[in-house]
Design a protein around this motif. Structure first.
Motif, short mmCIF file in Angstrom:
data_model
loop_
_atom_site.label_atom_id
_atom_site.label_comp_id
_atom_site.label_asym_id
_atom_site.label_seq_id
_atom_site.Cartn_x
_atom_site.Cartn_y
_atom_site.Cartn_z
N GLN A 130 0.82 -1.21 0.00
CA GLN A 130 0.00 0.00 0.00
C GLN A 130 0.86 1.26 0.00
O GLN A 130 0.50 2.26 -0.63
N ALA A 131 1.99 1.23 0.68
CA ALA A 131 2.85 2.41 0.75
C ALA A 131 3.40 2.81 -0.61
O ALA A 131 3.70 3.99 -0.85
N LEU A 151 2.87 7.23 3.92
CA LEU A 151 4.30 7.58 3.91
C LEU A 151 4.56 8.80 4.78
O LEU A 151 3.75 9.72 4.83
N ALA A 152 5.71 8.81 5.43
CA ALA A 152 6.12 9.97 6.22
C ALA A 152 6.34 11.17 5.30
O ALA A 152 6.66 11.03 4.12
N ALA A 153 6.17 12.35 5.86
CA ALA A 153 6.32 13.58 5.08
C ALA A 153 7.69 13.66 4.43
O ALA A 153 7.82 14.09 3.27
N GLN A 154 8.74 13.25 5.13
CA GLN A 154 10.09 13.31 4.58
C GLN A 154 10.22 12.43 3.34
O GLN A 154 10.88 12.82 2.36
N ARG A 174 7.76 11.62 1.30
CA ARG A 174 6.99 12.24 0.22
C ARG A 174 7.76 13.38 -0.43
O ARG A 174 7.75 13.53 -1.65
N VAL A 175 8.44 14.17 0.38
CA VAL A 175 9.27 15.25 -0.18
C VAL A 175 10.38 14.68 -1.05
O VAL A 175 10.65 15.18 -2.15
N ALA A 176 11.03 13.63 -0.58
CA ALA A 176 12.10 13.00 -1.36
C ALA A 176 11.58 12.43 -2.67
O ALA A 176 12.23 12.54 -3.72
N LEU A 177 10.39 11.84 -2.63
CA LEU A 177 9.78 11.29 -3.84
C LEU A 177 9.44 12.38 -4.85
O LEU A 177 9.67 12.23 -6.05
N VAL A 178 8.87 13.49 -4.37
CA VAL A 178 8.53 14.60 -5.26
C VAL A 178 9.79 15.14 -5.93
O VAL A 178 9.81 15.40 -7.15
N ALA A 179 10.86 15.33 -5.16
CA ALA A 179 12.10 15.87 -5.72
C ALA A 179 12.70 14.93 -6.77
O ALA A 179 13.13 15.36 -7.84
N ALA A 180 12.71 13.63 -6.47
CA ALA A 180 13.28 12.65 -7.40
C ALA A 180 12.44 12.56 -8.66
O ALA A 180 12.97 12.46 -9.78
N ILE A 198 13.11 4.58 -1.84
CA ILE A 198 12.71 5.66 -0.93
C ILE A 198 11.52 5.22 -0.09
O ILE A 198 11.48 5.44 1.13
N VAL A 199 10.54 4.62 -0.71
CA VAL A 199 9.35 4.13 0.00
C VAL A 199 9.76 3.18 1.13
O VAL A 199 9.20 3.22 2.23
N ALA A 200 10.74 2.33 0.85
CA ALA A 200 11.19 1.34 1.83
C ALA A 200 12.19 1.88 2.84
O ALA A 200 12.59 1.17 3.76
#
Length: 300
Positions: A71-72, A138-141, A143-149, A200-202
């Protein structure tokens, strides 16, 4: 796993993504409430009803390999597929690759109109970042990393930049390294990003993340090589899109530079490299090994 069994596995995973993507593109979705009916219809036409769903499946399988709950990975996986689908809509436009057929159906600008196709692509691109931001598991951190990548892989230094290079190269002579760079950006960036996003998710460490990103880069190169080879050897009925257009438009590909036999040998070498990168994970990485093989030998 036999090739037929793995294809069935991929189809089942693709069906899961299709169902979840359909829900994300429902008019009642909070991110789409109030969307004009024709625009939403074009978005759904572009994103649903076919496709290998390679990128979201790859993201989910990398996350699962590293122990993350499925789900994550869902929001980031759907976001990546929205980016991919938007890119296909825009690539097919008359000002770009000028295609009339995609996944065995008329392209979006043919089924609707050119302006609606542009806006549908814009809307899918924008929706992608909303889907990542809204993934509450997902933790906010993260999500930010995912958006940037995702922004880097999809943007001027990645997919969009690669498309610009591809269009500009139609009347030029390119070296092997120049073709490889162009294709790594245009096609490989989003495939590598799928692996990075799964890591990143993991919450993977830097070494593991780098290893899986390199695996994704190899899969991306193999995907493009196989795609270029199919354009030379297959037909529109099999591919679900026009065949033989690369040579007609002067597209620069490695098979056109080195020939089909070289390309097949290179694909074998890439699969071997992918397997070596995954060796530390043992049997847990069997699905990713099979995926690399499938990408290299696929028939469509």
């Amino acid at each position: 796993m036999a090739s037929g069994g793995f294809e069935a596995f991929l189809e089942a995973r693709a069906d899961e993504i299709e169902t979840a993507l359909g829900a994300a593109l429902d008019p009642a979705s909070p991110l789409l409430s109030g969307t004009p009916e024709r625009l939403l219809a074009a978005m759904r036409y572009a994103a649903l009803g076919g496709g290998k769903r390679l990128r979201p499946v790859l993201l989910a399988e990398v996350a699962a390999l590293l122990g993350a709950p499925r789900q994550a990975a869902l929001g980031p996986a759907l976001a990546l597929e929205c980016i991919h689908c938007y890119s296909l809509v825009h690539d097919d436009l008359p000002a770009m690759d000028d295609d009339d057929l995609r996944r065995g159906r008329p392209t979006v600008h043919r089924a609707f109109d050119e302006a609606t196709a542009i806006l549908a692509g814009d809307a899918l691109l924008t929706l992608a970042f909303g889907l990542v931001a809204a993934e509450a598991t997902l933790a906010a951190q993260a999500r930010v990393a995912l958006v940037a990548a995702l922004a880097r892989a999809a943007g001027a230094a990645g997919m969009v930049g690669g498309q610009a290079l591809d269009l500009g190269a139609e009347t030029l002579t390119l070296s092997e390294s120049e073709i490889a760079t162009m294709q790594a950006m245009k096609t490989g960036a989003l495939i590598a990003q799928a692996c990075e996003a799964g890591a990143i998710v993991a919450g993977a460490d830097a070494e593991t993340r780098d290893r899986l990103v390199r695996y994704g880069e190899i899969v991306g190169l193999a995907f493009q090589l196989a795609d270029d080879l199919l354009d030379e050897t297959s037909d529109a009925a099999t591919l679900g899109k026009a065949a033989g257009k690369d040579a007609a438009r002067g597209k620069k590909t490695l098979p056109s530079l080195h020939g089909q036999d070289w390309t097949r040998r290179r694909l074998d070498a890439l699969v071997a490299e992918a397997e070596a990168l995954l060796a530390p994970f043992g049997d847990r990485a069997r699905t990713l090994v099979e995926l690399a093989r499938f990408v290299a030998i696929r028939s469509r």
